[in-house]
Write an enzyme that holds these catalytic residues in place. Structure first.
Site, PDB file in Angstrom:
ATOM      1  N   SER A 194       0.827  -1.199   0.000  1.00  0.00           N
ATOM      2  CA  SER A 194       0.000   0.000   0.000  1.00  0.00           C
ATOM      3  C   SER A 194       0.868   1.259   0.000  1.00  0.00           C
ATOM      4  CB  SER A 194      -0.964  -0.047   1.190  1.00  0.00           C
ATOM      5  OG  SER A 194      -1.996   0.890   1.064  1.00  0.00           O
ATOM      6  N   ASP A 284     -10.443  -3.982  -4.164  1.00  0.00           N
ATOM      7  CA  ASP A 284      -9.567  -2.982  -3.550  1.00  0.00           C
ATOM      8  C   ASP A 284      -9.676  -1.668  -4.307  1.00  0.00           C
ATOM      9  OD1 ASP A 284      -7.496  -1.472  -2.457  1.00  0.00           O
ATOM     10  OD2 ASP A 284      -5.941  -2.966  -2.817  1.00  0.00           O
ATOM     11  N   HIS A 314      -7.856  -5.567   0.080  1.00  0.00           N
ATOM     12  CA  HIS A 314      -6.671  -4.828   0.489  1.00  0.00           C
ATOM     13  C   HIS A 314      -6.216  -5.309   1.874  1.00  0.00           C
ATOM     14  CE1 HIS A 314      -4.124  -1.193   0.126  1.00  0.00           C
ATOM     15  NE2 HIS A 314      -4.171  -1.192   1.449  1.00  0.00           N
TER      16      HIS A 314
END
Length: 349
Positions: A194, A284, A314
């Site tokens: 991320s 996501d 995610h």
């Protein structure tokens, strides 16, 4: 005032969660409810069950509210899953060019192993070495590498570009002192999930010594444009569109979001980027920008393996200890890292 969830010891909540995941498949389906389909994809039962349990436990949004509350929330969430790989891993603190870091070395790993410089996720605002401890242990054991996890400064106390400055400084330290870390100076990867994937990309594009490999979990690579997945998966799948807006607002002022150091997808030349394994999650908000970055790498002539785990959400890298689809995805990523470093362009055997 603490919520009911906060009053329950994490060990108890974690035990309940693991017990639910150990139930037979048909029982888990009853708990999770009808299957979820969106954009031609079906959400994995494991992912749907976790989301259901989070709702039943009264979990708050990943972000929102005060920064302190969000940081406590992610720390508590990870404490539900304290399981570590069976193989012991030794850790020690490292001063990586003025940036705090933690070095992971699996028991029995020979000197001169490859090294992964890892940046944790959390929207540049939350997350820590501890929230991603099990991820680093898993990669160290299953990829047969040392892992240097970087404790870069967080926003809003330290807004952009503090995190990128720290990420680059720690990598440059690792490249210059690989031998001191017990690692091979010719086999160094960068990686992260991320926001940590964002930092790994920036390092891969700007470091004096280009990394040998990049391991990118659902990276956030463009704050300047919102793509369809931000709307398709805006709510209900752990990370939300509102979360990403909250993170961006705390991390980087609007006028600077189109700079390559904040949004590396807009960088003009990607041809010097290292060989890459990039994995996205189907459900996501960040899916589309990660896949667009992989396509740009391919067009620039960079060897890239793009993998969409289309039935996951995610954050799945942190969820490997729940088993099932989460562990399958974790195993694939670790295998890609091991292959990329042991059989990469520098000819390791």
């Amino acid at each position: 005032m603490a919520s009911l969830t906060e009053k329950v010891p994490p060990a108890v909540t974690g035990a309940v969660l693991r017990a639910v995941f150990a139930l037979p498949g048909p029982v888990k389906r009853l708990v999770a409810g009808a299957s979820v389909r969106r954009d031609g994809q079906e959400l994995a039962l494991d992912a749907q069950l976790l989301l259901t349990m989070m709702r039943l436990e009264g979990e708050r949004r990943l972000a929102g509210g005060t920064v302190a509350d969000a940081r406590r929330g992610i720390a508590r969430g990870q404490s539900y899953l304290p399981k570590a790989p069976a193989r012991p891993v030794r850790t020690r603190a490292v001063d990586a060019g003025g940036v705090p870091a933690r070095l992971y070395t699996p028991k029995g790993l020979a000197e001169g192993s490859p090294l992964l410089v890892f940046y944790h996720g959390g929207g540049w605002v939350i997350g820590s070495l501890d929230t991603h401890d099990t991820v680093c242990r898993y990669l160290a054991v299953h990829a047969e590498v040392r892992v240097l996890s970087v404790d870069y400064r967080l926003a809003p106390e330290h807004p952009f570009p503090a995190a990128t400055d720290d990420a680059l400084a720690a990598y440059e330290y690792a490249a210059a002192h690989a031998g001191d870390l017990g690692a091979d100076p010719g086999a160094i990867a960068v990686g992260g999930d991320s926001a940590g994937g964002n930092l790994a990309v920036v390092v891969g594009l700007t470091a004096r010594r280009t990394p040998d490999f990049a391991l990118l979990y659902y990276p956030a690579v463009d704050m300047s444009v919102l793509r369809p997945s931000r709307d398709l998966f805006a709510e209900g799948f752990y990370l939300t569109d509102a979360d990403m807006t909250w993170f961006s607002d705390h991390y980087c002022p609007e006028p600077r979001r189109a700079e390559p150091a904040a949004s590396p997808l807009v960088a003009g030349d990607l041809s010097g980027f290292p060989p890459t394994y990039l994995v996205t999650a189907g459900f996501d908000p960040l899916r589309d920008e990660g896949e667009e970055f992989a396509e740009r790498l391919r067009k620039a002539g960079v060897p890239v393996a793009l993998r969409r785990q289309e039935d996951l959400i995610h954050g799945f890298a942190n969820m490997w200890s729940l088993g099932g689809r989460f562990r399958e995805a974790a195993s694939e990523a670790a295998g890609a890292l091991r292959t990329g470093l042991y059989a990469g362009p520098r000819g390791r055997g």
